[in-house]
Scaffold this motif. Structure first.
Motif, PDB file in Angstrom:
ATOM      1  N   GLU A 126     -17.102   8.409  -4.965  1.00 22.49           N
ATOM      2  CA  GLU A 126     -16.176   7.885  -5.960  1.00 22.49           C
ATOM      3  C   GLU A 126     -15.030   7.165  -5.266  1.00 22.49           C
ATOM      4  N   THR A 127     -14.463   6.175  -5.943  1.00 22.03           N
ATOM      5  CA  THR A 127     -13.261   5.501  -5.453  1.00 22.03           C
ATOM      6  C   THR A 127     -12.296   5.370  -6.609  1.00 22.03           C
ATOM      7  N   LEU A 128     -11.021   5.261  -6.284  1.00 21.90           N
ATOM      8  CA  LEU A 128      -9.980   5.248  -7.304  1.00 21.90           C
ATOM      9  C   LEU A 128      -9.168   3.971  -7.184  1.00 21.90           C
ATOM     10  N   VAL A 129      -9.069   3.228  -8.284  1.00 25.32           N
ATOM     11  CA  VAL A 129      -8.184   2.064  -8.359  1.00 25.32           C
ATOM     12  C   VAL A 129      -6.845   2.572  -8.883  1.00 25.32           C
ATOM     13  N   VAL A 187     -18.655   4.455   1.548  1.00 26.67           N
ATOM     14  CA  VAL A 187     -17.685   4.065   0.514  1.00 26.67           C
ATOM     15  C   VAL A 187     -16.267   4.183   1.061  1.00 26.67           C
ATOM     16  N   ASP A 188     -15.994   5.239   1.818  1.00 22.94           N
ATOM     17  CA  ASP A 188     -14.663   5.393   2.425  1.00 22.94           C
ATOM     18  C   ASP A 188     -14.373   4.261   3.403  1.00 22.94           C
ATOM     19  N   LEU A 189     -15.382   3.817   4.131  1.00 21.56           N
ATOM     20  CA  LEU A 189     -15.214   2.692   5.052  1.00 21.56           C
ATOM     21  C   LEU A 189     -14.836   1.430   4.287  1.00 21.56           C
ATOM     22  N   SER A 190     -15.506   1.178   3.174  1.00 18.07           N
ATOM     23  CA  SER A 190     -15.187   0.014   2.356  1.00 18.07           C
ATOM     24  C   SER A 190     -13.760   0.092   1.810  1.00 18.07           C
ATOM     25  N   ASP A 191     -13.357   1.272   1.335  1.00 12.12           N
ATOM     26  CA  ASP A 191     -11.992   1.444   0.825  1.00 12.12           C
ATOM     27  C   ASP A 191     -10.959   1.236   1.929  1.00 12.12           C
ATOM     28  N   GLN A 192     -11.254   1.727   3.104  1.00 11.34           N
ATOM     29  CA  GLN A 192     -10.322   1.593   4.219  1.00 11.34           C
ATOM     30  C   GLN A 192     -10.142   0.124   4.606  1.00 11.34           C
ATOM     31  N   MET A 193     -11.239  -0.617   4.673  1.00 12.37           N
ATOM     32  CA  MET A 193     -11.142  -2.039   5.034  1.00 12.37           C
ATOM     33  C   MET A 193     -10.405  -2.826   3.953  1.00 12.37           C
TER      34      MET A 193
END
Length: 496
Positions: free
Chosen positions: A193-196, A370-376
């Motif tokens: 999951e990711t949060l905007v 997914v965490d890698l994408s959020d970090q970038m």
């Protein structure tokens, strides 16, 4: 321990087990349908943010601006930005591209507020490029009127067909199709999951204390584990608007299977890594039926055999249990008090070179897609606050497109050396704004077209003044070419 139904029983296993034969029926991984390998970065961006999408944004933005002006015309002052929009004309394709360029450049040059980018008073804070590209009021108008759907066609809140994500759903659907069309993922996939982040008023608002923003809109994301390339994003609508789950189905199981179905990745022996929110024996069995592997951590309260639930291995030791193709393990690291429980349908009970189970090493390596994408994304995103939640989501999707386009470029280009992401974003910005900057240079701005009246204090504005019909509008400025009275806001409607 006997397994229910016709399932085989659980039994203890001890390393090393024989490695399983794991076929893979997916196509060769990497970018597909790419331009020439020496193509500039802007072409990779246009693959995902195509002209069709740009035209739809321009069309719906102009439609909304016109409708809003007609509804509020009587309450709108003469010198409001809404009136200025009418005088300056409709949004064009080249102008919208430049608007995207300005948004992306704000991520590279972060300031406390939008108006600071047009600051002329303090030379230390001056950024002339933004003034050259856009007038401040014009940029704020485009941001204010930005739309991707016709609001008149959206069901009202009291309608049974109301969807809180209706203003962004066409964009999310379009982006998901494009992400899949130009990329074939490697075998290892990651679901998380990711949060905007936002605190705006919406039925979709979620509170996740483990996330940095804590409050925001939750997305279920399927990404490639190694590169962080996002393949699918599904927005979570909240309990009120989410469809009811089938009987006996966990939410995590439903989410993972839906993401894989929409990406057409089932029945090809892809390998999905999930955290303990999604992982369960229910999910492992459901994916095996559809020829897909799973590896993930398990929560203590999830159903599992007692030999794993009650296991208490010593530091550095592991307890394994197997039922057919499903392997469970309970592992305690040398430096940790807590033990971790994992499930896998891919790996065998094998100890790696660092004395940890192979399943633990694989989870550590492949879970963070997914965490890698959020970090970038966080590096070059200005995280600008928006009062409208759906607009915050739209700007988030713009940056997702930009990041995925860089991954396509990085894996396909023949440039030597390959551009860093910072250089890639800069070249995309220049490619987006090139045409608009050229048009502004050919048609000088209003400050070059008008000057103060010298002979007398005021003149009738040649555009908005009409003495015959009793409408007299006086101006303290005049056209520098024909010397007729002209307001600053009327420059774009004046020809001489």
């Amino acid at each position: 321990m006997a397994a229910p139904g016709n399932q085989p029983i659980w039994f203890r296993v001890f390393p090393p087990e024989a490695e399983q034969d794991t076929p893979f029926h997916g196509a060769a991984s990497g970018p597909i349908r790419m331009p020439a390998r020496d193509s500039p970065p802007i072409l990779y961006f246009y693959l995902l943010f195509s002209v069709d999408l740009i035209k739809e944004f321009v069309k719906q933005t102009n439609r909304y601006a016109s409708d809003l002006y007609d509804r509020t015309r009587l309450q709108t002052g003469r010198f409001s930005r809404k009136c200025q929009w009418r005088k300056e004309g409709k949004l064009t394709i080249s102008e919208f591209k430049a608007f995207l360029g300005v948004l992306f450049n704000m991520g590279l040059n972060r300031k406390s507020s939008i108006k600071e980018y047009w600051n002329r008073k303090n030379m230390s804070q001056s950024t002339p490029w933004f003034r050259m590209t856009f007038a401040r009021n014009r940029f704020q108008n485009v941001l204010k009127f930005l739309h991707i759907v016709d609001c008149k066609k959206i069901p009202a809140r009291n309608n049974q067909n109301y969807n809180p994500a209706s203003r962004v759903k066409p964009l999310i659907d379009f982006v998901n199709r494009k992400f899949l069309y130009y990329y074939r993922p490697r075998r290892e996939l990651s679901v998380d999951e990711t949060l905007v982040g936002t605190k705006g008023k919406t039925a979709m608002l979620q509170y996740i204390p483990s996330k940095r923003s804590r409050f925001g809109i939750k997305f279920w994301v399927l990404a490639e584990a190694v590169t962080g390339y996002v393949l699918q994003m599904h927005i979570y609508l909240g309990k009120t608007f989410e469809p009811a789950l089938p009987a006996g189905t966990l939410q995590g199981t439903n989410v993972v299977i839906k993401l894989l179905q929409s990406a057409d990745l089932l029945n090809k022996w892809y390998h999905v890594f999930t955290d303990n929110f999604f992982s369960s024996l229910n999910l492992a069995r459901a994916l095996l039926v559809q020829r897909t592997h799973l590896t993930g951590t398990l929560r203590k309260n999830r159903p599992m055999p007692n030999m794993i639930k009650n296991a208490n291995p010593d530091p550095g030791q592991t307890t394994y249990a197997r039922q057919g193709n499903i392997l469970l393990c309970s592992f305690r690291d040398q430096n940790r008090r807590k033990q971790v429980k994992l499930v896998s349908t891919f790996y065998s009970a094998i100890r790696a070179m660092n004395a940890k189970p192979l399943i633990v090493n694989a989870y550590n390596n492949f879970m963070g897609g997914v965490d890698l994408s959020d970090q970038m994304m966080a590096f070059y995103n200005d995280h600008r606050k928006q009062t409208k939640v759906w607009k915050k989501i739209i700007l988030h999707m713009f940056h997702r497109i930009l990041l995925n386009s860089y991954i396509l470029y990085y894996q396909h280009t023949s440039h030597n050396p390959i551009l860093t992401r910072f250089e890639f974003v800069k070249q995309v910005i220049e490619g987006l704004t090139e045409e608009h900057l050229s048009n502004r240079q050919q048609n000088p701005g209003q400050r070059q077209k008008i000057r103060k009246v010298t002979e007398r204090k005021e003149k009738d504005c040649t555009v908005c003044s009409d003495r015959k019909n009793g409408r007299r509008r006086r101006a303290r400025t005049e056209c520098s070419r024909c010397a007729k009275g002209l307001h600053k806001l009327c420059v774009h409607r004046h020809e001489c």
